[in-house]
Write an enzyme that holds these catalytic residues in place. Sequence first.
Site, PDB file in Angstrom:
ATOM      1  N   PHE A   1     -13.148  -3.635  21.878  1.00 34.97           N
ATOM      2  CA  PHE A   1     -12.383  -4.854  22.168  1.00 34.97           C
ATOM      3  C   PHE A   1     -10.904  -4.565  22.389  1.00 34.97           C
ATOM      4  O   PHE A   1     -10.070  -5.461  22.275  1.00 34.97           O
ATOM      5  CB  PHE A   1     -12.574  -5.894  21.052  1.00 34.97           C
TER       6      PHE A   1
ATOM      7  N   GLU B   1     -13.265  -9.362  29.966  1.00 32.81           N
ATOM      8  CA  GLU B   1     -12.238 -10.171  29.334  1.00 32.81           C
ATOM      9  C   GLU B   1     -12.180 -11.627  29.786  1.00 32.81           C
ATOM     10  O   GLU B   1     -11.745 -12.496  29.033  1.00 32.81           O
ATOM     11  CB  GLU B   1     -10.882  -9.480  29.522  1.00 32.81           C
TER      12      GLU B   1
HETATM   13 MO1  MOS Z   1      -9.629  -4.336  26.441  1.00 33.32          MO
HETATM   14  S1  MOS Z   1      -8.324  -5.352  25.233  1.00 33.32           S
HETATM   15  O1  MOS Z   1      -8.735  -4.204  27.851  1.00 33.32           O
HETATM   16  O2  MOS Z   1      -9.779  -2.792  25.831  1.00 33.32           O
END
Ligand code: MOS
Length: 696
Positions: free
Chosen positions: A232, A657
């Site tokens: 993440f 995302e």
């Molecule tokens: Mo993600 S926050 O672009 O690894």
Amino acid sequence: MSTGAVGRAYPRLEGPAKVTGAARYAVEYPVDGVTYGWAVPSTVVRGRITRIDTTQALASPGVLAVVHHGNAPRMAPGPQPELRLLQEPTVHYRGQYVAVVVATSLEAAREGARLVRIDYDTGPHSTVLTDDHPGLYKPDQVNPSYPTDTAEGDFDAGYAAAPVRVDVTYRTPAYHNNPMEPHATIAQWHDGRLLVHDSTQGATPVRATLAELFELPPESIRVVAEHVGGGFGSKGYAKASVVLAALAARHVDRPVKLALTRQQLFGPLGYRTPTIQRVRLAADTDGRLTAICHDAISQTSTIREFAEQTAVYTRSMYAAPHRRTTHRLARLDVPTPFWMRAPGECPGAYALESAVDELAIAVGIDPVELRIRNDTAVDPDQGRPFTSRNLVACLREGAERFGWAGRDPSPRSRREGRWLIGTGVAGSSYPARARPSSATATARSDGSFLVQINATDIGTGARTAIWQVAADALAVPPERVEIRIGDTALPTAPLAGGSMGTASWSWAVIRAAQALREKLRDGGPPTDEVTAEADTTEEVGEQPALPRYAYGAQFVEVRVDADTGEVRLNRMLGVFAAGRVVNPTTARSQLIGGMTMGLSMALHEEGLLDERYGDWVNHDLATYHITGCADVESIEAYWLDERDDELNPAGVKGIGEIGIVGAAAAVANAVHHATGVRIRELPIRLDKLIGVSDLA
Ligand code: MOS
């Protein structure tokens, strides 16, 4: 793209290996003579170590060493000063790793860590972000390299002259990434060469950082990240775990396994910065925006400047003649913030998409319609047309699927027993970028193919997606293609981050496959292996600087207990326009995963920092709440069949995302519609709504 593997819902390739336990995560590799490291965090916020007493620790059974600033191998300065651990006695934040105990078992290392005695000189500290913090300053740029402030037209005059205005301030707390697999490493030195198995989003950047810190040529370092249990953003670059393991292994001259505990992830590995965001919007009586201003405040550490791009979302989302965005930072005695799913865009969209909802109410126009009226084919920031922008199509299809038509806009207009029911909407966008990558494709004499690239699958299905792309590019059934990823011994590739992975890796894989087909033009399997390679550095670098974004529309229905203020999600529905979808199964998981994290941001997650203690007081999953399955009663993700030839050879925009962007605003807007109460400080806990019957 002839055989058509792309677009089909293949189950992920490593699924059987994962569910049978055969897949190895970083610290699961068997290593002869391995030892165990346990990190020791500082217990003061700011100060200096005056004495380390390791006598008791070293006398404890199994303990081999206590590595600290007085005896640790030296490291060179690098671009990430927070990684120069155990080099000096200074403490910059509470929880900073100040020693590592190495022992023959995990238990012995932990016990040894408990027995290390450290004395500190301490000074006053400042750890809580406020909008009047005396240290607020203007950074030179914000991440990754955006201008700090922007201005078009005359915001103040445009705002003052408008008939409809909102001036609202939103606050978000610190959020902590909690991948299932914590940050964990095995480090081994052999004849001056370093081998690490690391839980990371990108073995290539980890190798680069270790090369700098240990002053080694990158070829002397191998980083393996075959299976990774989530990131993440928190594993986007080398982190403390890999550095400590490498230092400790060098010190004891034995392999070291070091896995941080769940509690140790809260802070020192990076977290989403808290934000304070003032948004001012002005419109004419038809709801057309005339002035937009977004002023964002966030924090960084005393070690390194991390300037999150909180207001950047607002620069390109909706048009208006008068616009301004600003970013200010406070340098606090805290760990350095880092990436968390859609860093910048996610908290920024929470503020802007909430303010647009407030404007819709102020001007008396449906919030879906208001967004449609303010759509723009030209990026207001760059002044050029978007390569594709299907926000309106997402809003329309979402409204249709959700059943938005006929919604009574009045707050508190629906009640079922003790529940107040409300619905909310938000827009969503995220940049569609790509980075240079390389890859090889090999034809074997048995008619099979091998594709190699140092991509990372952090649990997203990336391995499967690249395999599908490779099969189509080779024009063979995917069953004939083997794919290898997750190792710096493979061709160099960028990290899994910024929603750029599939776009970047596919680009190189397609070019390598094309080069191989050129070599094999006569057809038929070769008698010996034939390999072709591709490096897309030049081609990616030559891309025109066009505004490229994925879009989405998020719809939410909540129910709120009229007495207790308890908020429950009835349903959440997102429609996205993100280019070509390579694998519907894994894409859906990415999108609903992002939406769920947005729900978690809106209702559950909150890093609570106590200024006296100088640290977060909730350091585990019992006290730091994260949305669980029972909190998500119904969630659906859809996507448009979008083709955008300006993007990259695979035609993908990235989906890691976009799902989180706008999701928290849609929840907050639904809570307002249900209750008539606007909570502008996340999370929307029940104590902020208790007795909501009497609040509105
Ligand atoms: Mo993600 S926050 O672009 O690894």
